[in-house]
Scaffold this active site. Structure first.
Site, PDB file in Angstrom:
ATOM      1  N   ASP A 159      44.887  78.499  45.739  1.00  0.00           N
ATOM      2  CA  ASP A 159      44.981  77.220  45.042  1.00  0.00           C
ATOM      3  C   ASP A 159      43.695  76.410  45.114  1.00  0.00           C
ATOM      4  O   ASP A 159      42.771  76.747  45.858  1.00  0.00           O
ATOM      5  CB  ASP A 159      46.164  76.406  45.596  1.00  0.00           C
ATOM      6  CG  ASP A 159      46.230  76.425  47.124  1.00  0.00           C
ATOM      7  OD1 ASP A 159      45.230  76.788  47.761  1.00  0.00           O
ATOM      8  OD2 ASP A 159      47.276  76.070  47.672  1.00  0.00           O
ATOM      9  N   ASN A 212      57.177  70.987  54.500  1.00  0.00           N
ATOM     10  CA  ASN A 212      58.337  70.975  53.600  1.00  0.00           C
ATOM     11  C   ASN A 212      58.642  72.377  53.060  1.00  0.00           C
ATOM     12  O   ASN A 212      59.462  72.536  52.173  1.00  0.00           O
ATOM     13  CB  ASN A 212      58.107  69.988  52.441  1.00  0.00           C
ATOM     14  CG  ASN A 212      56.890  70.364  51.593  1.00  0.00           C
ATOM     15  OD1 ASN A 212      56.275  71.409  51.808  1.00  0.00           O
ATOM     16  ND2 ASN A 212      56.552  69.526  50.630  1.00  0.00           N
ATOM     17  N   GLU A 258      55.669  73.281  45.645  1.00  0.00           N
ATOM     18  CA  GLU A 258      56.436  72.280  46.391  1.00  0.00           C
ATOM     19  C   GLU A 258      57.935  72.506  46.173  1.00  0.00           C
ATOM     20  O   GLU A 258      58.327  73.154  45.199  1.00  0.00           O
ATOM     21  CB  GLU A 258      56.065  70.882  45.868  1.00  0.00           C
ATOM     22  CG  GLU A 258      54.581  70.543  45.959  1.00  0.00           C
ATOM     23  CD  GLU A 258      54.122  70.209  47.379  1.00  0.00           C
ATOM     24  OE1 GLU A 258      54.943  70.307  48.312  1.00  0.00           O
ATOM     25  OE2 GLU A 258      52.947  69.858  47.545  1.00  0.00           O
TER      26      GLU A 258
HETATM   27  C1  F6R Z   1      46.329  76.159  51.317  1.00  0.00           C
HETATM   28  C2  F6R Z   1      47.752  76.207  50.937  1.00  0.00           C
HETATM   29  C3  F6R Z   1      48.781  75.390  51.643  1.00  0.00           C
HETATM   30  C4  F6R Z   1      48.652  75.426  53.172  1.00  0.00           C
HETATM   31  C5  F6R Z   1      49.734  74.591  53.828  1.00  0.00           C
HETATM   32  C6  F6R Z   1      49.572  74.536  55.333  1.00  0.00           C
HETATM   33  O1  F6R Z   1      45.566  77.002  50.485  1.00  0.00           O
HETATM   34  O2  F6R Z   1      48.049  76.881  50.019  1.00  0.00           O
HETATM   35  O3  F6R Z   1      50.053  75.853  51.266  1.00  0.00           O
HETATM   36  O4  F6R Z   1      48.727  76.747  53.601  1.00  0.00           O
HETATM   37  O5  F6R Z   1      49.703  73.286  53.331  1.00  0.00           O
HETATM   38  O6  F6R Z   1      48.399  73.838  55.641  1.00  0.00           O
HETATM   39  P1  F6R Z   1      47.837  73.760  57.125  1.00  0.00           P
HETATM   40  O7  F6R Z   1      47.431  75.137  57.517  1.00  0.00           O
HETATM   41  O8  F6R Z   1      46.633  72.841  57.028  1.00  0.00           O
HETATM   42  O9  F6R Z   1      48.926  73.213  57.967  1.00  0.00           O
END
Ligand code: F6R
Length: 235
Positions: free
Chosen positions: A67, A136, A143
């Site tokens: 992403d 979440n 999401e």
């Molecule tokens: C990042 C992504 C997100 C993260 C998720 C966890 O490329 O796709 O889904 O993997 O938000 O983020 P952290 O590792 O910072 O807790």
């Protein structure tokens, strides 16, 4: 699904890097699906160390990231392209031309989403997809919602994700409100999936992997994938 419970972030990172390293050794021209965020930083560090020791060769590896924020160019320190260069690509012998992140700065984001989906397909798909997980249950920027998005698409970020990301920006107003992300369908097409989760994700990992499969917990769909490894850090 393989659930590996480890004690520390260090162990989680070492194990994840071993799996990714094994993939690179077994298939030197593999396609790695990569993630950003705090979870994979240690993993990338270990991969850099192995490369520096001459134990891993990234020269044939292709990568596709999950992403990117919309409206940030690759040289913006908050962009995911910048993160990837800074944490991995600048420090291993990968050909930058073989590293791919969706272009969140594209004028026509819908066309960019379609291009990125087709591009992943044209590489022959992802051999190993690395994932983190949001509190979440989001994976990529998928999401919680009422359906599983099939392909690469743009999304409006939820308030909770914007708040979680705000720590990385100088001002809250600077946090992008939209992102472009692989869809759940795109992620599910990967041959193998490796999800890493720190101790703060224990609760959501239990919910996602031992609760009902529902788009309200997007990661729960991974229960239906045939080759998923979860590394959960318990402290
Ligand atoms: C990042 C992504 C997100 C993260 C998720 C966890 O490329 O796709 O889904 O993997 O938000 O983020 P952290 O590792 O910072 O807790």
């Amino acid at each position: 699904m393989r659930m590996m419970r480890v004690k520390t972030y260090e162990e989680m990172s070492a194990l994840a890097a071993s799996m990714i390293g094994a993939q690179v050794i077994l298939k030197p021209d593999c396609v790695l699906g990569l993630a950003t965020g705090s979870s994979p930083i240690g993993t990338y560090k270990k991969l850099v160390e192995s490369c520096e020791k001459g134990l891993l060769d990234f020269s044939g590896v292709r990568t596709v990231n999950l992403d990117e924020y919309c409206g940030l160019s690759g040289d913006n320190p908050n962009s995911y392209r910048y993160f990837m260069n800074d944490n991995l690509f600048d420090h291993v012998n990968i050909d930058k031309a073989n590293t791919h992140v969706p272009n969140g700065f594209a004028e026509d984001l819908e066309a960019e989403a379609a291009r990125y989906e087709a591009f992943i397909e044209s590489l022959g798909g992802v051999d190993l997809q690395l994932l983190g997980i949001g509190h979440n249950g989001h994976i990529g920027f998928n999401e919680p919602t009422d359906h599983f998005p099939a392909t690469v698409h743009t999304v409006a970020l939820t308030e909770s994700t914007i708040n979680a990301n705000a720590r990385l920006f100088e001002r809250r107003e600077d946090v992008p409100t939209q992102a472009i992300t692989m869809g759940i369908g795109t992620i599910m097409k990967a041959d193998k999936i490796l999800l890493i989760a720190g101790a703060d994700k224990k609760e959501i990992v239990e919910k996602a992997f031992y609760g009902p499969v529902t788009p309200e917990v997007p990661a729960s769909v991974l229960q239906l994938h045939r080759n998923v490894t979860v590394i959960l850090c318990e402290n």
